[in-house]
Design an enzyme around this catalytic site. Structure first.
Site, mmCIF file in Angstrom:
data_model
loop_
_atom_site.group_PDB
_atom_site.id
_atom_site.type_symbol
_atom_site.label_atom_id
_atom_site.label_comp_id
_atom_site.label_asym_id
_atom_site.label_seq_id
_atom_site.Cartn_x
_atom_site.Cartn_y
_atom_site.Cartn_z
ATOM 1 N N ASP A 485 77.381 25.168 34.661
ATOM 2 C CA ASP A 485 78.821 25.227 34.889
ATOM 3 C C ASP A 485 79.504 26.161 33.897
ATOM 4 O O ASP A 485 80.327 27.004 34.269
ATOM 5 C CB ASP A 485 79.403 23.816 34.765
ATOM 6 C CG ASP A 485 80.467 23.543 35.817
ATOM 7 O OD1 ASP A 485 80.613 24.375 36.719
ATOM 8 O OD2 ASP A 485 81.133 22.507 35.733
ATOM 9 N N ASP A 538 80.741 17.885 41.188
ATOM 10 C CA ASP A 538 81.442 17.105 40.167
ATOM 11 C C ASP A 538 81.446 15.624 40.493
ATOM 12 O O ASP A 538 81.804 14.806 39.651
ATOM 13 C CB ASP A 538 82.882 17.603 40.031
ATOM 14 C CG ASP A 538 82.935 19.066 39.670
ATOM 15 O OD1 ASP A 538 82.144 19.490 38.834
ATOM 16 O OD2 ASP A 538 83.750 19.787 40.269
#
Length: 643
Positions: A485, A538
């Site tokens: 990420d 997420d």
């Protein structure tokens, strides 16, 4: 992963924009904008914010624009190739009965792999930083305004007409933010039309519509002000917007009327309205709310999805253990392996899969970045629909089987799929029609409901089928996702001159609002519209760890407070909340959600395990010590048994 986006750009009040950016919710290439669009949407807006290029004269070189508007990446998520794990290392223990009815282990593994690919593509897609550096348009005295989007509402013969969106200038006064305080003023064509020379006639406070010509923006505005105009609207000669800045050597910048630039399409339509009668306009730049209710509901949606998926996963594992114990009790010891208790119908992620995740996920993300086009987004839509159908039918079959047990327990052999229950055959057509209708009408304002239903069903199914066997595998998987990420949101800018994650999420080079693999909710109280979104990654990746915590708690017969699930859920919710807070503290710069979620969830889990003295067992075995029932019987003293 989440890549949360700016609630407000740095150094600006909400509603303003920095170099080359639109606020969330502005859709490109759609003209004109309406308060109630022609397709029923809140707005039909304009070209990409990023296509605003710094230019002070009509002949200035135009930097190549970025072709995408920041959709509503406002409190939002970038889908990471969540769970895009290599398939071969996975070792399915048994086919899941919820997956299309039954079938062989290979069929179950293939179905799980397909679900994971869809979820993964999702994670690699969504993000978007709506704030860009402003070095190309430096501020000088008298020319130091922040760039802001401006709404241009029109009336023709006192009847409300189209609404357009333009960009304010670096010079001149700040444009009114309250619609009720903005003046409605008549609109006139300038003469000469480019306003590069003094106007032939004076005006009485009207707004002048002028064409971009061969002179500076400041020159046009000064001429309009000298003629008595209250504002100036400039029609660009291109479809993109450009920043109206000043030359470095300009000194006479005492300009007291606002200037707004409209793209060519909008300017042409506005000019055409003048032939229909008396036209009046209202210029204002509304503030964005600091927090929209959409973000609250999105937070609840993410937490609720993990909560439901975790309980389903733990319940399935407990049912499998109960079934095994029943088989042992009946004497079928050869059919059961005690060490694999609770693994029936699940697929374990191995260490190899977890370590290779970051490599495979990155390759998919780069592929998306390089091949992103209209046809490729259409391909992603098809993949998403296939995964959504599988997830939705799995959830519905599991839910309806409580009431339709005969149909759920009767099977028919179907080519390729193997044994399929009659209940699955009844539910599957509905799921297919649902997904097809969403794909056909996905550009409609209400399509987000169908997208969220398919997305949540897919996430819940994956968390129910795929599992983390121990804390070691979970730590490696989340650790790799954490690095993934950060790298593709922040560090990739150094290699590709733009954030790869953000570009893929926006769906640059396409006419779409980005990839479909994300959950989104419309920003109902935002005057600029748009959506708050979160990527599958997420939710899915932390959800695997939270589901592992609940399975362990149930196996160890822990209470809610003494277990790990409650605190893992609190940690996830807090990490997601902190991501939104960081969004404001970082002045609106995009934030990868896993940067905050992973330390919260993983750190809480490891800390509790160490404090309770269970970390070694959690780390290596992932299940509490247990002795199989038949082994306990062998340990009973025969003499005591006789007595």
């Amino acid at each position: 992963m989440l890549c949360l986006l700016a609630l407000k750009p740095p150094g600006m009040r909400p509603g303003t924009i920095q170099l080359g950016m639109w606020p969330p919710g502005i859709r490109p290439r759609m003209w004109p904008s309406r308060k109630k669009g022609r397709n029923g949407s809140p707005h039909r807006h304009l070209p990409p914010p990023s296509s605003i290029s710094a230019a002070s004269t009509a002949t200035a070189a135009d930097p190549s624009p970025i072709h995408r508007a920041e959709q509503s990446y406002y409190g939002v998520g970038c889908p990471l190739p969540a769970c895009l794990l290599p398939f071969q290392p996975w070792t399915p223990k048994r086919a899941s009965s919820a997956m299309m009815g039954a079938g062989s282990p290979d069929t179950a593994a293939a179905a799980v792999a397909a679900l994971l690919v869809v979820a993964a593509l999702l994670g690699a897609a969504s993000a978007g930083d709506i704030v860009h550096q402003d070095d190309a348009a430096p501020k000088i005295p008298g020319c130091s305004n922040d760039f802001m989007l401006v709404k241009v509402q029109t009336w023709v013969n006192n009847r409300e007409a189209d609404e357009f969106v333009g960009v304010g200038a670096r010079f001149g006064p700040i444009i009114e933010s309250k619609e009720k305080h903005a003046n409605r003023t008549g609109l006139l064509l300038a003469d000469p039309f480019d306003c590069c020379a003094p106007l032939k006639e004076k005006v009485a406070g009207e707004v002048l519509l002028v064409q971009r010509g061969d002179c500076k923006f400041t020159t046009k505005t000064k001429n309009a002000e000298a003629a008595g105009a209250s504002a100036i609207i400039i029609m660009n000669n291109l479809h993109e917007l450009y920043k109206m800045v000043c030359d470095q050597n300009e000194t006479d910048l005492d300009i007291n009327i606002p200037a707004v630039l409209l793209p060519k399409d909008a300017g042409t339509i506005l000019q055409g309205l003048l032939s229909l009668g008396k036209v009046s306009v209202q210029l204002y730049s509304p503030d964005r709310p600091l927090v929209d209710t959409a973000e609250v509901f999105l937070w609840l949606m993410a937490v609720g999805t993990i909560l439901g998926a975790s309980y389903w996963s733990a319940w399935s594992a407990r049912e499998a253990v109960t079934e095994q114990e029943k088989l042992l009790k009946d004497g079928h010891e050869s059919l059961v392996n005690c060490e694999a208790g609770g693994s029936s119908g699940m697929v374990d992620i191995t260490m190899t899969s977890a370590m290779l995740f970051i490599v495979v996920a990155s390759l998919f993300l780069v592929m998306l970045y390089k091949l992103m086009s209209h046809w490729f987004v259409e391909l992603l839509v098809v993949i998403f629909c296939i995964g959504g159908v599988e997830g939705l039918q799995t959830c519905l079959v599991a839910l309806l089987s409580r009431w339709f047990k005969p149909a759920a327990g009767s099977f028919v052999k179907v080519p390729f799929f193997g044994a399929v229950s009659y209940l699955t055959l009844a539910v599957c057509p509905f799921c297919i029609v649902f997904a097809v209708l969403w794909a056909v009408y996905r550009r409609m304002p209400y399509a987000w409901i169908g997208q969220d239903v398919l997305g949540i069903a897919l996430i819940v199914t994956v968390i129910q089928i795929v599992r983390i066997p121990n804390l070691k595998v979970g730590s490696v998987l989340l650790g790799c996702s954490f690095l993934y990420d950060i790298f593709w949101v922040f560090i990739s800018k150094m290699l590709f001159h733009e954030s790869v994650m953000i570009v893929v999420a926006r769906g640059d080079k396409t006419d779409e609002d980005g990839v479909p693999m994300l959950l989104k909710i419309p920003r109902m109280f935002d005057p600029w519209g748009g959506y708050s979104i979160i990527g599958f990654g997420d939710i899915l990746l932390p959800g695997l760890l939270v589901a592992f915590a609940l399975r362990y708690d149930w196996a160890a017969k822990k209470t809610l407070q003494s277990g790990y699930f409650l605190w893992s859920m609190v940690a996830y919710g807090s990490g997601l909340l902190i991501t939104y807070v960081a969004l404001n503290l970082m002045d609106g710069h995009g934030q990868p959600a896993l940067l905050y979620i992973v330390p919260f969830t993983l750190g809480t889990f490891i800390s509790l395990g160490k404090k309770r003295g269970e970390l070694r067992n959690l780390w290596s075995k992932g299940q509490p010590p247990r002795v199989c029932t038949h082994e306990q019987q062998h340990l009973i003293d025969p003499a005591s048994a006789v007595s």
